[in-house]
Design an enzyme around this catalytic site. Structure first.
Site, PDB file in Angstrom:
ATOM      1  N   LYS A   1       0.813  -1.225   0.000  1.00  0.00           N
ATOM      2  CA  LYS A   1       0.000   0.000   0.000  1.00  0.00           C
ATOM      3  C   LYS A   1       0.848   1.277   0.000  1.00  0.00           C
ATOM      4  O   LYS A   1       0.385   2.322  -0.423  1.00  0.00           O
ATOM      5  CB  LYS A   1      -0.941   0.010   1.212  1.00  0.00           C
ATOM      6  CG  LYS A   1      -2.103  -0.964   1.076  1.00  0.00           C
ATOM      7  CD  LYS A   1      -3.015  -0.843   2.275  1.00  0.00           C
ATOM      8  CE  LYS A   1      -4.207  -1.760   2.122  1.00  0.00           C
ATOM      9  NZ  LYS A   1      -5.237  -1.487   3.120  1.00  0.00           N
TER      10      LYS A   1
ATOM     11  N   GLY B   1      -6.377   2.447  18.678  1.00  0.00           N
ATOM     12  CA  GLY B   1      -5.352   2.043  17.715  1.00  0.00           C
ATOM     13  C   GLY B   1      -4.846   3.228  16.926  1.00  0.00           C
ATOM     14  O   GLY B   1      -5.530   4.256  16.804  1.00  0.00           O
ATOM     15  N   ALA B   2      -3.635   3.098  16.407  1.00  0.00           N
ATOM     16  CA  ALA B   2      -3.023   4.194  15.647  1.00  0.00           C
ATOM     17  C   ALA B   2      -2.206   3.635  14.484  1.00  0.00           C
ATOM     18  O   ALA B   2      -1.157   4.174  14.135  1.00  0.00           O
ATOM     19  CB  ALA B   2      -2.166   5.044  16.575  1.00  0.00           C
TER      20      ALA B   2
ATOM     21  N   ASN C   1      -3.790   4.696  21.897  1.00  0.00           N
ATOM     22  CA  ASN C   1      -2.914   3.616  21.441  1.00  0.00           C
ATOM     23  C   ASN C   1      -1.894   3.301  22.523  1.00  0.00           C
ATOM     24  O   ASN C   1      -1.363   4.209  23.170  1.00  0.00           O
ATOM     25  CB  ASN C   1      -2.188   4.021  20.146  1.00  0.00           C
ATOM     26  CG  ASN C   1      -1.637   2.816  19.421  1.00  0.00           C
ATOM     27  OD1 ASN C   1      -2.340   1.811  19.249  1.00  0.00           O
ATOM     28  ND2 ASN C   1      -0.386   2.871  19.007  1.00  0.00           N
ATOM     29  N   ARG C   2      -1.645   1.994  22.712  1.00  0.00           N
ATOM     30  CA  ARG C   2      -0.698   1.591  23.778  1.00  0.00           C
ATOM     31  C   ARG C   2       0.697   2.154  23.489  1.00  0.00           C
ATOM     32  O   ARG C   2       1.447   2.470  24.391  1.00  0.00           O
ATOM     33  CB  ARG C   2      -0.685   0.072  23.929  1.00  0.00           C
ATOM     34  CG  ARG C   2      -0.254  -0.622  22.671  1.00  0.00           C
ATOM     35  CD  ARG C   2      -0.239  -2.127  22.771  1.00  0.00           C
ATOM     36  NE  ARG C   2       0.253  -2.629  21.487  1.00  0.00           N
ATOM     37  CZ  ARG C   2       0.401  -3.885  21.184  1.00  0.00           C
ATOM     38  NH1 ARG C   2       0.067  -4.809  22.051  1.00  0.00           N
ATOM     39  NH2 ARG C   2       0.859  -4.233  20.008  1.00  0.00           N
ATOM     40  N   THR C   3       1.061   2.275  22.197  1.00  0.00           N
ATOM     41  CA  THR C   3       2.327   2.935  21.845  1.00  0.00           C
ATOM     42  C   THR C   3       1.990   4.400  21.553  1.00  0.00           C
ATOM     43  O   THR C   3       1.584   4.760  20.451  1.00  0.00           O
ATOM     44  CB  THR C   3       2.972   2.265  20.616  1.00  0.00           C
ATOM     45  OG1 THR C   3       2.949   0.853  20.805  1.00  0.00           O
ATOM     46  CG2 THR C   3       4.381   2.742  20.374  1.00  0.00           C
TER      47      THR C   3
HETATM   48  P1  NAP Z   1      -1.485  -1.999  11.946  1.00  0.00           P
HETATM   49  O1  NAP Z   1      -1.088  -0.830  11.107  1.00  0.00           O
HETATM   50  O2  NAP Z   1      -0.524  -3.120  12.157  1.00  0.00           O
HETATM   51  O3  NAP Z   1      -1.922  -1.418  13.393  1.00  0.00           O
HETATM   52  C1  NAP Z   1      -2.275  -2.298  14.443  1.00  0.00           C
HETATM   53  C2  NAP Z   1      -2.806  -1.494  15.621  1.00  0.00           C
HETATM   54  O4  NAP Z   1      -3.307  -2.429  16.585  1.00  0.00           O
HETATM   55  C3  NAP Z   1      -1.735  -0.663  16.333  1.00  0.00           C
HETATM   56  O5  NAP Z   1      -2.327   0.515  16.804  1.00  0.00           O
HETATM   57  C4  NAP Z   1      -1.327  -1.591  17.499  1.00  0.00           C
HETATM   58  O6  NAP Z   1      -0.829  -0.910  18.608  1.00  0.00           O
HETATM   59  C5  NAP Z   1      -2.685  -2.160  17.858  1.00  0.00           C
HETATM   60  N1  NAP Z   1      -2.635  -3.419  18.605  1.00  0.00           N
HETATM   61  C6  NAP Z   1      -2.244  -4.620  18.145  1.00  0.00           C
HETATM   62  N2  NAP Z   1      -2.383  -5.553  19.117  1.00  0.00           N
HETATM   63  C7  NAP Z   1      -2.849  -4.897  20.221  1.00  0.00           C
HETATM   64  C8  NAP Z   1      -3.190  -5.304  21.554  1.00  0.00           C
HETATM   65  N3  NAP Z   1      -3.066  -6.575  21.932  1.00  0.00           N
HETATM   66  N4  NAP Z   1      -3.688  -4.365  22.397  1.00  0.00           N
HETATM   67  C9  NAP Z   1      -3.820  -3.077  22.011  1.00  0.00           C
HETATM   68  N5  NAP Z   1      -3.500  -2.631  20.758  1.00  0.00           N
HETATM   69  C10 NAP Z   1      -3.029  -3.536  19.883  1.00  0.00           C
HETATM   70  O7  NAP Z   1      -2.806  -2.687  11.384  1.00  0.00           O
HETATM   71  P2  NAP Z   1      -3.993  -1.984  10.548  1.00  0.00           P
HETATM   72  O8  NAP Z   1      -3.725  -2.118   9.106  1.00  0.00           O
HETATM   73  O9  NAP Z   1      -4.248  -0.644  11.128  1.00  0.00           O
HETATM   74  O10 NAP Z   1      -5.213  -2.991  10.876  1.00  0.00           O
HETATM   75  C11 NAP Z   1      -5.756  -3.060  12.164  1.00  0.00           C
HETATM   76  C12 NAP Z   1      -6.990  -3.954  12.183  1.00  0.00           C
HETATM   77  O11 NAP Z   1      -8.001  -3.408  11.348  1.00  0.00           O
HETATM   78  C13 NAP Z   1      -6.756  -5.381  11.690  1.00  0.00           C
HETATM   79  O12 NAP Z   1      -7.503  -6.264  12.495  1.00  0.00           O
HETATM   80  C14 NAP Z   1      -7.301  -5.360  10.276  1.00  0.00           C
HETATM   81  O13 NAP Z   1      -7.753  -6.630   9.839  1.00  0.00           O
HETATM   82  C15 NAP Z   1      -8.479  -4.409  10.465  1.00  0.00           C
HETATM   83  N6  NAP Z   1      -8.883  -3.756   9.195  1.00  0.00           N
HETATM   84  C16 NAP Z   1     -10.145  -4.004   8.750  1.00  0.00           C
HETATM   85  C17 NAP Z   1     -10.564  -3.387   7.582  1.00  0.00           C
HETATM   86  C18 NAP Z   1     -11.969  -3.658   7.086  1.00  0.00           C
HETATM   87  O14 NAP Z   1     -12.232  -3.406   5.905  1.00  0.00           O
HETATM   88  N7  NAP Z   1     -12.855  -4.109   7.921  1.00  0.00           N
HETATM   89  C19 NAP Z   1      -9.712  -2.527   6.873  1.00  0.00           C
HETATM   90  C20 NAP Z   1      -8.431  -2.294   7.370  1.00  0.00           C
HETATM   91  C21 NAP Z   1      -8.017  -2.929   8.543  1.00  0.00           C
HETATM   92  P3  NAP Z   1       0.756  -0.549  18.718  1.00  0.00           P
HETATM   93  O15 NAP Z   1       0.971   0.637  17.840  1.00  0.00           O
HETATM   94  O16 NAP Z   1       0.936  -0.252  20.153  1.00  0.00           O
HETATM   95  O17 NAP Z   1       1.503  -1.768  18.260  1.00  0.00           O
END
Ligand code: NAP
Length: 289
Positions: free
Chosen positions: A75, A136-137, A160-162
């Site tokens: 992306k 989340g961030a 966000n935890r971070t």
């Molecule tokens: P990403 O960029 O990897 O970000 C992950 C986020 O989750 C970060 O803020 C991370 O915090 C946090 N996190 C992970 N494990 C955690 C925990 N145990 N406790 C608290 N915070 C936690 O991922 P992303 O692309 O944003 O995607 C995030 C989620 O959205 C995924 O489940 C993805 O499948 C979903 N999503 C769904 C759609 C849809 O169309 N429905 C579209 C996009 C994404 P840290 O920064 O502290 O690590």
């Protein structure tokens, strides 16, 4: 013998670039739309190894593709290939949809409108004048933040935890809509039940870690709230179950997935898809998955 006639020499070419792609429902989603709308195009998975990505994108242009989706891990990597990028995609720094026209590549991020449209459709509400908590961030939080700001929220909490990552989202939202009040936190150290909407953009609770939830044990909901979880596998996360117990309205992320795909299809085909068709798609995919 039945002759396969849904694809022929005049079919427009569409696809999804990424790696891995085995789990992707985009081919089913877009080919279903094509079938409903009786268009002449075909959408295929385009799994690309990292070292081949740049050549592969040139190849899609050479082959006359109309457009393609971009998913993990490309992306950001796609950005340098684009001739034009939408304001939202530029702010987010990620593109999930590319249209090719006259040998030029146009980049979009349909997660913003996809999330916003799915939220309105499924919750029956909107963001206007609402206090909204984004958990989340990461990448998804950027798109959600823009959608919520564009929808006229009065205040956005980014949790966000971070903590260091929250500043980047705040900046993106402020660059897009300087009027909205944005507050960053590293935990739920405020009364969440006094807000209107909570959106989980973290991956906590996603299959297979279904017993996980963001900020474990600290969330208190109210029956006037809407809680939206971007996760759709499982369809009912631990977070949503907890919110539903307090009487809050709960929605999972399947709608966002379907609507961002529909918005991409509209861009490629230069059409507006009727709301009834979008609703029918969502219902069908709820049953299918
Ligand atoms: P990403 O960029 O990897 O970000 C992950 C986020 O989750 C970060 O803020 C991370 O915090 C946090 N996190 C992970 N494990 C955690 C925990 N145990 N406790 C608290 N915070 C936690 O991922 P992303 O692309 O944003 O995607 C995030 C989620 O959205 C995924 O489940 C993805 O499948 C979903 N999503 C769904 C759609 C849809 O169309 N429905 C579209 C996009 C994404 P840290 O920064 O502290 O690590």
């Amino acid at each position: 013998m039945k002759i396969v006639d849904f694809v022929n020499g005049r079919s427009l070419l569409l696809g999804v670039t990424g790696n891995p792609l085995e789990h992707s429902i985009s081919p089913q989603l877009h080919n279903t739309l094509t079938s409903i709308l009786n268009n002449n195009c075909i959408y295929v998975p385009l799994r690309i190894d990292e070292e081949d990505f740049d050549e592969a994108i040139k190849g899609l242009c050479a082959l006359g593709f109309t457009g393609f989706n971009v998913t993990i891990p490309y992306k950001n990597k796609i950005l340098k290939h684009l001739d034009v990028i939408s304001k939202e995609a530029e702010l987010i720094g990620a593109v999930n949809t590319v249209k090719i026209k006259d040998n030029k590549l146009y980049g979009f991020n349909t997660d913003v409108s996809g999330f916003s449209d799915a939220f309105k459709e499924e919750s029956g509400g909107d963001f206007f004048n609402k206090k909204v908590v984004i958990l989340g961030a990461g990448g998804a939080a950027r798109a959600v933040g823009l959608a919520v700001a564009a929808g006229g929220a009065s205040r956005i909490y980014i949790v966000n935890r971070t903590f260091e990552k929250t500043g980047a989202i705040k900046k993106i939202i402020k660059d897009y809509d300087s009027g909205v009040d944005v507050i960053c936190r590293d935990s739920i150290n405020f009364n969440i039940s006094k807000t209107d909407i909570v959106i989980n953009t973290t991956s906590a609770g996603m299959y297979p870690d279904v017993e996980n939830m963001p900020f474990e044990g600290t969330l208190e909901f109210d029956r006037n709230m809407t809680v939206y979880d971007l996760i759709y596998n499982p369809s009912n996360t631990k977070l949503l179950k907890q919110a539903a117990k307090s009487g809050a309205k709960t929605v999972n992320g399947l709608g966002m997935l379907i609507y961002q795909g529909i918005r991409a299809y509209e861009i490629w085909m230069d059409i507006k898809i009727e709301d009834d068709i979008s609703r029918e798609m969502l219902l069908s995919f709820k049953k299918y998955l």
